[in-house]
Design an enzyme around this catalytic site. Sequence first.
Site, PDB file in Angstrom:
ATOM      1  N   CYS A   1      72.595  60.747  25.869  1.00  0.00           N
ATOM      2  CA  CYS A   1      73.051  62.115  25.596  1.00  0.00           C
ATOM      3  C   CYS A   1      74.212  62.108  24.591  1.00  0.00           C
ATOM      4  CB  CYS A   1      73.445  62.811  26.883  1.00  0.00           C
ATOM      5  SG  CYS A   1      74.532  61.857  27.957  1.00  0.00           S
TER       6      CYS A   1
HETATM    7  N1  NDP Z   1      71.567  63.321  33.141  1.00  0.00           N
HETATM    8  C1  NDP Z   1      71.689  63.253  31.821  1.00  0.00           C
HETATM    9  O1  NDP Z   1      72.410  64.037  31.174  1.00  0.00           O
HETATM   10  C2  NDP Z   1      70.938  62.228  31.058  1.00  0.00           C
HETATM   11  C3  NDP Z   1      70.232  61.224  31.668  1.00  0.00           C
HETATM   12  N2  NDP Z   1      69.606  60.273  30.923  1.00  0.00           N
HETATM   13  C4  NDP Z   1      68.868  59.202  31.565  1.00  0.00           C
HETATM   14  O2  NDP Z   1      67.656  59.740  32.107  1.00  0.00           O
HETATM   15  C5  NDP Z   1      67.316  59.077  33.324  1.00  0.00           C
HETATM   16  C6  NDP Z   1      67.233  60.116  34.440  1.00  0.00           C
HETATM   17  O3  NDP Z   1      68.508  60.737  34.553  1.00  0.00           O
HETATM   18  P1  NDP Z   1      68.811  61.891  35.602  1.00  0.00           P
HETATM   19  O4  NDP Z   1      67.718  62.884  35.610  1.00  0.00           O
HETATM   20  O5  NDP Z   1      70.185  62.335  35.305  1.00  0.00           O
HETATM   21  O6  NDP Z   1      68.793  61.057  36.963  1.00  0.00           O
HETATM   22  P2  NDP Z   1      68.638  61.570  38.459  1.00  0.00           P
HETATM   23  O7  NDP Z   1      69.405  60.627  39.291  1.00  0.00           O
HETATM   24  O8  NDP Z   1      68.947  63.029  38.527  1.00  0.00           O
HETATM   25  O9  NDP Z   1      67.068  61.361  38.737  1.00  0.00           O
HETATM   26  C7  NDP Z   1      66.480  60.106  38.856  1.00  0.00           C
HETATM   27  C8  NDP Z   1      65.063  60.292  39.328  1.00  0.00           C
HETATM   28  O10 NDP Z   1      64.420  59.026  39.460  1.00  0.00           O
HETATM   29  C9  NDP Z   1      63.803  58.948  40.766  1.00  0.00           C
HETATM   30  N3  NDP Z   1      63.658  57.542  41.112  1.00  0.00           N
HETATM   31  C10 NDP Z   1      64.611  56.668  41.494  1.00  0.00           C
HETATM   32  N4  NDP Z   1      64.061  55.432  41.693  1.00  0.00           N
HETATM   33  C11 NDP Z   1      62.739  55.548  41.394  1.00  0.00           C
HETATM   34  C12 NDP Z   1      61.626  54.649  41.426  1.00  0.00           C
HETATM   35  N5  NDP Z   1      61.788  53.374  41.763  1.00  0.00           N
HETATM   36  N6  NDP Z   1      60.408  55.129  41.091  1.00  0.00           N
HETATM   37  C13 NDP Z   1      60.224  56.423  40.748  1.00  0.00           C
HETATM   38  N7  NDP Z   1      61.239  57.324  40.717  1.00  0.00           N
HETATM   39  C14 NDP Z   1      62.476  56.887  41.034  1.00  0.00           C
HETATM   40  C15 NDP Z   1      64.761  59.759  41.621  1.00  0.00           C
HETATM   41  O11 NDP Z   1      64.221  60.164  42.841  1.00  0.00           O
HETATM   42  P3  NDP Z   1      64.481  59.352  44.224  1.00  0.00           P
HETATM   43  O12 NDP Z   1      65.788  58.611  44.066  1.00  0.00           O
HETATM   44  O13 NDP Z   1      64.523  60.412  45.258  1.00  0.00           O
HETATM   45  O14 NDP Z   1      63.342  58.431  44.329  1.00  0.00           O
HETATM   46  C16 NDP Z   1      64.943  60.947  40.683  1.00  0.00           C
HETATM   47  O15 NDP Z   1      63.784  61.754  40.702  1.00  0.00           O
HETATM   48  C17 NDP Z   1      68.401  58.011  33.533  1.00  0.00           C
HETATM   49  O16 NDP Z   1      68.004  56.806  32.971  1.00  0.00           O
HETATM   50  C18 NDP Z   1      69.584  58.552  32.741  1.00  0.00           C
HETATM   51  O17 NDP Z   1      70.429  57.528  32.340  1.00  0.00           O
HETATM   52  C19 NDP Z   1      69.583  60.321  29.579  1.00  0.00           C
HETATM   53  C20 NDP Z   1      70.258  61.300  28.908  1.00  0.00           C
HETATM   54  C21 NDP Z   1      71.005  62.324  29.611  1.00  0.00           C
HETATM   55  C1  X2W Z   2      78.832  62.424  32.786  1.00  0.00           C
HETATM   56  C2  X2W Z   2      78.155  61.089  32.879  1.00  0.00           C
HETATM   57  O1  X2W Z   2      78.351  60.343  33.816  1.00  0.00           O
HETATM   58  N1  X2W Z   2      77.324  60.774  31.891  1.00  0.00           N
HETATM   59  C3  X2W Z   2      76.586  59.550  31.835  1.00  0.00           C
HETATM   60  C4  X2W Z   2      75.751  59.506  30.588  1.00  0.00           C
HETATM   61  C5  X2W Z   2      74.338  59.974  30.812  1.00  0.00           C
HETATM   62  C6  X2W Z   2      73.365  59.537  29.718  1.00  0.00           C
HETATM   63  O2  X2W Z   2      72.922  60.059  28.789  1.00  0.00           O
HETATM   64  O3  X2W Z   2      73.137  58.389  29.554  1.00  0.00           O
HETATM   65  P1  X2W Z   2      72.144  57.208  29.697  1.00  0.00           P
HETATM   66  O4  X2W Z   2      70.758  57.693  29.570  1.00  0.00           O
HETATM   67  O5  X2W Z   2      72.535  56.275  28.647  1.00  0.00           O
HETATM   68  O6  X2W Z   2      72.436  56.729  31.054  1.00  0.00           O
HETATM   69  C7  X2W Z   2      77.505  58.336  31.817  1.00  0.00           C
HETATM   70  O7  X2W Z   2      78.581  58.386  31.244  1.00  0.00           O
HETATM   71  O8  X2W Z   2      77.063  57.297  32.302  1.00  0.00           O
END
Ligand code: NDP
Ligand code: X2W
Length: 334
Positions: free
Chosen positions: A154
């Site tokens: 992000c």
């Molecule tokens: N949040 C953000 O702003 C951003 C996030 N990202 C990246 O995107 C990804 C998702 O982020 P985010 O949505 O915030 O994370 P969340 O923690 O909100 O969601 C993670 C999801 O993965 C599921 N999960 C966990 N373990 C497994 C598994 N073994 N098999 C299948 N599903 C699984 C969880 O469900 P459960 O644990 O119930 O199984 C949940 O649905 C991460 O890699 C993050 O770094 C990238 C950019 C921005």
């Molecule tokens: C507020 C906050 O905790 N933000 C996350 C970044 C989320 C994200 O984009 O990153 P990745 O997909 O690289 O995990 C962090 O700093 O780890």
Amino acid sequence: MLNTLIVGASGYAGAELVTYVNRHPHMNITALTVSAQSNDAGKCISDLHPQLKGIVDLPLQPMSDITEFLDGVDVVFLATAHEVSHDLAPVCLAAGCVVFDLSGAFRVNDPAFYEKFYGFTHQHADLLAQAVYGLAEWNHDKLKEAQLIAVPGCYPTAAQLSLKPLIDADMLDLNQWPVINATSGVSGAGRKAALSNSFCEVSLQPYGVFNHRHQPEIATHLGADVIFTPHLASFPRGILETITCRLKPGVTQAQIADLFKQTYGNKPLVRLYDKGVPALKNVVGLPFCDIGFAVQGEHLIVVATEDNLLKGAAAQAMQCANIRFGYAETQSLI
Ligand SMILES: NC(=O)C1=CN([C@@H]2O[C@H](COP(=O)(O)OP(=O)(O)OC[C@H]3O[C@@H](n4cnc5c(N)ncnc54)[C@H](OP(=O)(O)O)[C@@H]3O)[C@@H](O)[C@H]2O)C=CC1
Ligand SMILES: CC(=O)N[C@@H](CCC(=O)OP(=O)(O)O)C(=O)O
């Protein structure tokens, strides 16, 4: 129709993908999955994310073996933690799927980077070499051929969209490293409960000072060093980055305005400000990165905003998918 599996669908980024895939005219959701031991297994996605009520009321299926979900699937979105994506992506690729990974597992082609910044040993150097970095405005041609797309982080998305044109056009004096001060809402840390992200704990604080994993992601893809300091603030979503740089002597405000217009004038998901700088409230819930800037003498300040879950994650993943399969870049996003 592209049969599409969303893994990690209950998470914040996953739920946004559910909305986008559901309203995409050429995509069809085959299943929404969570981990085998998930507390949410069997629940309806719209009970967890009521904005989806009456729109997508599918169950969240527990997944212990992803191959059980890959029959006839064309596209997989992995909205899962880095280590999970690291293990699942090769299986999906072997089944012939095009994989859009939202995690950091395939963003930097250097196994040592994972050891140092992610705390695990990368097992798939071949896939690191093959993955296309999904900074959509910049990697259009490679995306069209890609099987594995590593959607950028992000913070790196807004930082690179701001700095890449300036660096590539040789307008910055890089003896002064660009300084990126970034503030994120709490959804950036995902949906899982943690003390550090709980309501009374979050105020406004820098974290990861000099050691956040997004610094090397940004520096690697820009080919230039930067200082990157993220801050956590007490709002749910959105990122604002204030980026301070030194211009090469003689570079003017008008040249920078022209450069940004040439670069992004025909890019529908980057919105440029002719006057002033963007505010967070105008991008939250929307798939854009907004960019504005100001110049004083040799000093340049660029301000970029985006929704961390959208242009910072799910919207950029969908934008990459649209490019990959030849649909309008904004299909299902606007
Ligand atoms: N949040 C953000 O702003 C951003 C996030 N990202 C990246 O995107 C990804 C998702 O982020 P985010 O949505 O915030 O994370 P969340 O923690 O909100 O969601 C993670 C999801 O993965 C599921 N999960 C966990 N373990 C497994 C598994 N073994 N098999 C299948 N599903 C699984 C969880 O469900 P459960 O644990 O119930 O199984 C949940 O649905 C991460 O890699 C993050 O770094 C990238 C950019 C921005
Ligand atoms: C507020 C906050 O905790 N933000 C996350 C970044 C989320 C994200 O984009 O990153 P990745 O997909 O690289 O995990 C962090 O700093 O780890």
